[in-house]
Design a protein around this motif. Structure first.
Motif, PDB file in Angstrom:
ATOM      1  N   GLN A  96       0.836  -1.196   0.000  1.00 28.31           N
ATOM      2  CA  GLN A  96       0.000   0.000   0.000  1.00 28.31           C
ATOM      3  C   GLN A  96       0.873   1.250   0.000  1.00 28.31           C
ATOM      4  O   GLN A  96       0.560   2.247  -0.672  1.00 28.31           O
ATOM      5  CB  GLN A  96      -0.924  -0.011   1.221  1.00 28.31           C
ATOM      6  CG  GLN A  96      -2.062   0.984   1.154  1.00 28.31           C
ATOM      7  CD  GLN A  96      -3.056   0.662   0.043  1.00 28.31           C
ATOM      8  OE1 GLN A  96      -3.248  -0.506  -0.313  1.00 28.31           O
ATOM      9  NE2 GLN A  96      -3.695   1.678  -0.502  1.00 28.31           N
ATOM     10  N   TYR A  97       1.958   1.203   0.728  1.00 30.75           N
ATOM     11  CA  TYR A  97       2.907   2.320   0.748  1.00 30.75           C
ATOM     12  C   TYR A  97       3.523   2.519  -0.641  1.00 30.75           C
ATOM     13  O   TYR A  97       3.657   3.660  -1.112  1.00 30.75           O
ATOM     14  CB  TYR A  97       4.012   2.051   1.764  1.00 30.75           C
ATOM     15  CG  TYR A  97       5.172   3.024   1.663  1.00 30.75           C
ATOM     16  CD1 TYR A  97       5.086   4.304   2.204  1.00 30.75           C
ATOM     17  CD2 TYR A  97       6.348   2.665   1.003  1.00 30.75           C
ATOM     18  CE1 TYR A  97       6.141   5.198   2.096  1.00 30.75           C
ATOM     19  CE2 TYR A  97       7.405   3.553   0.892  1.00 30.75           C
ATOM     20  CZ  TYR A  97       7.297   4.817   1.440  1.00 30.75           C
ATOM     21  OH  TYR A  97       8.340   5.696   1.325  1.00 30.75           O
ATOM     22  N   ASP A 146       1.050   4.377  -2.922  1.00 33.92           N
ATOM     23  CA  ASP A 146       0.795   5.793  -2.640  1.00 33.92           C
ATOM     24  C   ASP A 146       1.550   6.204  -1.377  1.00 33.92           C
ATOM     25  O   ASP A 146       0.958   6.306  -0.298  1.00 33.92           O
ATOM     26  CB  ASP A 146      -0.708   6.029  -2.471  1.00 33.92           C
ATOM     27  CG  ASP A 146      -1.067   7.512  -2.432  1.00 33.92           C
ATOM     28  OD1 ASP A 146      -0.141   8.351  -2.526  1.00 33.92           O
ATOM     29  OD2 ASP A 146      -2.269   7.832  -2.310  1.00 33.92           O
ATOM     30  N   THR A 149       2.612   8.950  -0.264  1.00 30.30           N
ATOM     31  CA  THR A 149       2.308  10.253   0.340  1.00 30.30           C
ATOM     32  C   THR A 149       0.905  10.296   0.952  1.00 30.30           C
ATOM     33  O   THR A 149       0.497  11.333   1.469  1.00 30.30           O
ATOM     34  CB  THR A 149       2.425  11.375  -0.703  1.00 30.30           C
ATOM     35  OG1 THR A 149       1.456  11.171  -1.740  1.00 30.30           O
ATOM     36  CG2 THR A 149       3.825  11.406  -1.309  1.00 30.30           C
ATOM     37  N   SER A 150       0.183   9.188   0.923  1.00 30.12           N
ATOM     38  CA  SER A 150      -1.184   9.175   1.433  1.00 30.12           C
ATOM     39  C   SER A 150      -1.202   9.346   2.950  1.00 30.12           C
ATOM     40  O   SER A 150      -0.480   8.674   3.681  1.00 30.12           O
ATOM     41  CB  SER A 150      -1.877   7.863   1.070  1.00 30.12           C
ATOM     42  OG  SER A 150      -3.159   7.793   1.679  1.00 30.12           O
ATOM     43  N   VAL A 160      -4.125   8.977   4.537  1.00 29.02           N
ATOM     44  CA  VAL A 160      -5.341   8.261   4.924  1.00 29.02           C
ATOM     45  C   VAL A 160      -4.956   6.988   5.662  1.00 29.02           C
ATOM     46  O   VAL A 160      -4.222   6.159   5.113  1.00 29.02           O
ATOM     47  CB  VAL A 160      -6.203   7.919   3.701  1.00 29.02           C
ATOM     48  CG1 VAL A 160      -7.435   7.139   4.119  1.00 29.02           C
ATOM     49  CG2 VAL A 160      -6.586   9.185   2.953  1.00 29.02           C
ATOM     50  N   ARG A 219     -12.812   3.710   0.200  1.00 27.26           N
ATOM     51  CA  ARG A 219     -11.900   3.129  -0.769  1.00 27.26           C
ATOM     52  C   ARG A 219     -11.310   1.844  -0.206  1.00 27.26           C
ATOM     53  O   ARG A 219     -11.106   1.703   0.993  1.00 27.26           O
ATOM     54  CB  ARG A 219     -10.772   4.105  -1.111  1.00 27.26           C
ATOM     55  CG  ARG A 219     -11.235   5.383  -1.756  1.00 27.26           C
ATOM     56  CD  ARG A 219     -11.992   5.126  -3.062  1.00 27.26           C
ATOM     57  NE  ARG A 219     -11.179   4.454  -4.051  1.00 27.26           N
ATOM     58  CZ  ARG A 219     -10.316   5.079  -4.864  1.00 27.26           C
ATOM     59  NH1 ARG A 219     -10.176   6.392  -4.797  1.00 27.26           N
ATOM     60  NH2 ARG A 219      -9.616   4.408  -5.759  1.00 27.26           N
TER      61      ARG A 219
END
Length: 211
Positions: free
Chosen positions: A112-113, A116, A118-119, A121, A183
């Motif tokens: 997941q990192y 994205d 910079t997320s 969430v 999401r």
């Protein structure tokens, strides 16, 4: 003839602890606060976000498995875990099942990192870890006959087919959730599943290494 479910004490213990953790957070109304404090936030790994008083970053892939958005979220994850996990535990043993679960949680978080970094969430839920168990189950108990293709062994072909099928399913889920408030952490699902596929056979061989 119905299939007899193995007992799977470690699987049941993980499922029970996960449900209790979710229930406590839900009953106390701490969902949003717990998600920030204990969820996996990719931006924390990129040093873009700081969470004061939160769970140490290195532990958040595990603490995130104890947090869920709602009853449907935790219920579906635990249904998959209890069904697939008990069969996988029967094959590789409780300790290695726990190891598989933990490793899949971390691989899912890293996937997941990577998608994205910079997320900000929080990613919550046991989906990445459970996907690893589902991946191991799919490999260990698949009855589909496959043949070697060129330099690829039958085992490698089975791995590739299962991985491709899971990625397609997750891509469809991502497409269906596009534009909605909730999401799905598809990369975590894929990363965890691939971890389960790759670890299933080595863990099985390790358990019976002296047999």
């Amino acid at each position: 003839m119905p299939v007899k479910m193995p007992p799977g004490p470690v699987t049941v213990a993980i499922a029970g602890a996960t449900f209790v953790a979710w229930a406590i957070v839900a009953l106390l109304g701490l969902g949003p606060m717990a998600a920030v404090a204990g969820g996996f936030i990719p931006a924390r790994l990129s040093d873009l976000v700081e969470v004061g008083g939160g769970v140490p970053l290195v532990l958040t892939p595990l603490s995130a498995t104890l947090l869920h958005a709602n009853l449907l979220h935790v219920g579906f994850n635990l249904l998959m875990l209890v069904f697939c996990g008990r069969f996988v535990e029967q094959a590789i043993g409780g300790r290695l099942l726990a190891l598989l679960y933990v490793v899949s949680a971390y691989v899912g978080a890293l996937a997941q990192y990577a998608l994205d970094p910079t997320s900000a969430v929080p990613m919550i839920g046991a989906s990445g870890a459970v996907s690893g168990v589902v991946g191991a189950y799919a490999l260990l108990y698949s009855r589909q006959q496959v043949r070697a293709i060129g330099p690829l062994s039958a085992h490698a072909v089975r791995l590739l087919w299962l991985a491709a099928a899971w990625i397609v399913i997750q891509s469809m889920i991502e497409l269906a959730s596009f534009g909605t408030a909730q999401r799905v952490a598809v990369a975590a699902h894929v990363g965890g599943f691939l971890a389960g596929l790759l670890l299933a056979r080595p863990l099985l061989l390790f358990r019976y290494r002296n047999a």
